[in-house]
Design a protein around this motif. Structure first.
Motif, PDB file in Angstrom:
ATOM      1  N   UNK A   1       9.098   8.218  -0.087  1.00 31.49           N
ATOM      2  CA  UNK A   1       8.918   7.581   1.298  1.00 31.49           C
ATOM      3  C   UNK A   1       9.612   6.238   1.250  1.00 31.49           C
ATOM      4  N   UNK A   2      10.792   6.229   2.096  1.00 30.49           N
ATOM      5  CA  UNK A   2      11.764   5.014   1.724  1.00 30.49           C
ATOM      6  C   UNK A   2      11.754   4.012   2.737  1.00 30.49           C
TER       7      UNK A   2
ATOM      8  N   UNK B   1      13.815  12.208   7.481  1.00 24.79           N
ATOM      9  CA  UNK B   1      13.137  12.026   8.730  1.00 24.79           C
ATOM     10  C   UNK B   1      12.278  10.995   8.790  1.00 24.79           C
ATOM     11  N   UNK B   2      12.564  10.174   9.718  1.00 26.43           N
ATOM     12  CA  UNK B   2      12.004   8.780   9.902  1.00 26.43           C
ATOM     13  C   UNK B   2      10.252   9.094  10.320  1.00 26.43           C
TER      14      UNK B   2
ATOM     15  N   UNK C   1       8.696   4.827   7.610  1.00 21.21           N
ATOM     16  CA  UNK C   1       9.510   5.040   6.472  1.00 21.21           C
ATOM     17  C   UNK C   1      10.584   6.082   6.830  1.00 21.21           C
ATOM     18  N   UNK C   2      11.486   6.248   5.999  1.00 24.94           N
ATOM     19  CA  UNK C   2      12.306   7.539   5.939  1.00 24.94           C
ATOM     20  C   UNK C   2      11.796   8.361   4.941  1.00 24.94           C
ATOM     21  N   UNK C   3      11.386   9.637   5.140  1.00 25.02           N
ATOM     22  CA  UNK C   3      10.917  10.510   4.134  1.00 25.02           C
ATOM     23  C   UNK C   3      12.319  11.331   3.756  1.00 25.02           C
ATOM     24  N   UNK C   4      12.649  11.190   2.447  1.00 30.21           N
ATOM     25  CA  UNK C   4      13.820  11.593   1.832  1.00 30.21           C
ATOM     26  C   UNK C   4      13.588  12.688   0.880  1.00 30.21           C
TER      27      UNK C   4
ATOM     28  N   UNK D   1       0.640  -1.288   0.039  1.00 24.84           N
ATOM     29  CA  UNK D   1       0.030  -0.065  -0.025  1.00 24.84           C
ATOM     30  C   UNK D   1       0.951   1.270   0.058  1.00 24.84           C
ATOM     31  N   UNK D   2       2.061   1.315   0.888  1.00 20.85           N
ATOM     32  CA  UNK D   2       2.678   2.477   1.002  1.00 20.85           C
ATOM     33  C   UNK D   2       3.701   2.588  -0.348  1.00 20.85           C
ATOM     34  N   UNK D   3       4.116   1.615  -1.129  1.00 18.05           N
ATOM     35  CA  UNK D   3       4.732   1.566  -2.097  1.00 18.05           C
ATOM     36  C   UNK D   3       3.787   2.548  -3.311  1.00 18.05           C
TER      37      UNK D   3
END
Length: 403
Positions: free
Chosen positions: A30-31, A95-96, A77-80, A6-8
């Motif tokens: 979102x990594x 930011x995690x 996720x890591x927001x990059x 879903x997040x992908x």
């Protein structure tokens, strides 16, 4: 469909949406925290060296051991934010972040930056000069994804560049951004040298008592003070620290680092990582070779963080922890370090009596787009304001005094 799938899909939609709002060279994603590779780590290190506000708790050598050892939401996720193609350009921000089902004791869904019990600052890592862009891109991405509720930023410095940029962006977008909690913790920052600082901030009677305690301690045997910035004997040093802390009140209460395998492993990995990165500083006082007090500091850029301290409570009458903090004042002689964050609780009885500076840390709740999200945000804020009035609680915002 799994949460990961879903997040992908959510990431893809967010990227498409942002292309109409931002210059095409900037890419926000979102990594997955499970997919951190060497290339990302190298870009992450470069970002940390150029961060607008240093935060060792979100640097790779500290955050990765925490992710390995501590529980977190599966959709964390890591927001990059990248300057161009992800992985092939400069990393501008990190930011995690992830969803949470409870806000304190209340079952209120929202999105928040990730902290754990040994993480004492939640300020995002953002390259200097990109503070406003970071908030614009983060809020745009969250507006477009299907995480519920509002955004909660926990443990961020108040009145500094990222706070100012956040308020400016929210103001321009007519988006509510509320400071919902603040506290002030001890900060060491001064143009004075160690001796002059001590004289100015600790009354003469107390200084005399500390000299007396140091003299009485010397009478028991050979007392040595050590300061290390490298990795020499680090494994033995870590073992001694863990044992010293476990023998004290934290050990009896079950909150010592050595009380659980996760915190024990995390502490060891974090110190080894900091040593490899050249960001570790260790202090100790020993009596006949046995540790009486030990202190761990981490450095990042022009800042420093006093992370953990332990002392032998059998020698409490000599105040070994305070004597070690007097040695720690020598950081004032280091021209490369401008300040040290105590990472201590507000009104800490020991460090507040020595360090006169204060650093204000806050929690912010930020409105996201969407009718249901706004309803959750406004309902929660109404409840918080009501409870604050009932309890007579006031939130101090130091930026209001500066205006």
């Amino acid at each position: 469909m799994s949460g990961l799938q879903k997040l992908e899909g959510r990431d893809i939609r967010a990227n498409r949406f942002r292309e109409t709002l931002a210059p095409p060279e900037y890419r926000a994603v979102f990594h997955p925290v499970t997919a951190i590779d060497t290339g990302l780590v190298e870009a992450w290190k470069d970002l940390a060296r150029e961060a607008s506000e240093p935060n060792i708790f979100y640097e790779p050598w500290f955050l990765r051991p925490a992710l390995d050892q501590f529980d977190h939401h599966p959709d964390l996720r890591l927001f990059l934010l990248w300057a161009g193609e992800p992985g092939a350009s400069r990393l501008l921000a990190l930011l995690p972040i992830g969803p949470a089902s409870h806000f304190g004791r209340w079952p209120v869904p929202h999105v928040q930056n990730w902290l754990h019990h040994n993480c004492f600052l939640g300020t995002p890592l953002v390259r200097h000069g990109y503070e406003q862009l970071f908030w614009e891109q983060l809020l745009s991405a969250l507006d477009d994804c299907d995480w519920p509720g509002f955004l909660h930023i926990n443990g961020m410095t108040i009145g500094e560049p990222l706070d100012r940029a956040m308020r400016a962006v929210c103001g321009a977008q007519r988006r509510r951004c509320d400071l919902v909690h603040s506290e002030a913790r001890a900060l060491l920052q001064s143009e004075l040298g160690p001796d002059a600082y001590l004289s100015e901030n600790v009354r003469g009677k107390k200084r005399k008592e500390l000299r007396r305690q140091a003299k009485r301690l010397d009478e028991l045997g050979a007392v040595t003070y050590a300061h290390r910035t490298g990795a020499e004997d680090i494994d033995q040093w870590i073992d001694e620290f863990l044992e010293l802390e476990r023998r004290g009140w934290k050990g009896f209460g079950g909150s010592a680092l050595d009380s659980a395998g996760q915190t024990r492993t995390f502490f060891r990995d974090a110190l080894l990582g900091a040593a490899r990165a050249g960001q570790l500083e260790r202090h100790d006082i020993r009596l006949e070779g046995e540790p009486l007090a030990m202190l761990v500091n981490f450095h990042s850029g022009r800042g420093s963080f006093s992370f953990k301290t332990a002392f032998d409570e059998a020698f409490a009458r000599f105040s070994p922890g305070v004597l070690l903090q007097l040695e720690n004042l020598r950081i004032l002689d280091n021209p490369a370090i401008a300040w040290m964050d105590s990472c201590a609780a507000e009104d800490h009885p020991m460090i507040d009596s020595i360090w006169s500076g204060r650093r204000h840390i806050g929690r912010f709740s930020i409105e996201l787009k969407g009718l249901s999200r706004r309803a959750i945000f406004h309902g929660l804020r109404l409840g918080e304001d009501l409870m604050g009035k009932i309890r007579g609680r006031e939130i101090f915002d130091p930026t209001e005094r500066q205006q």
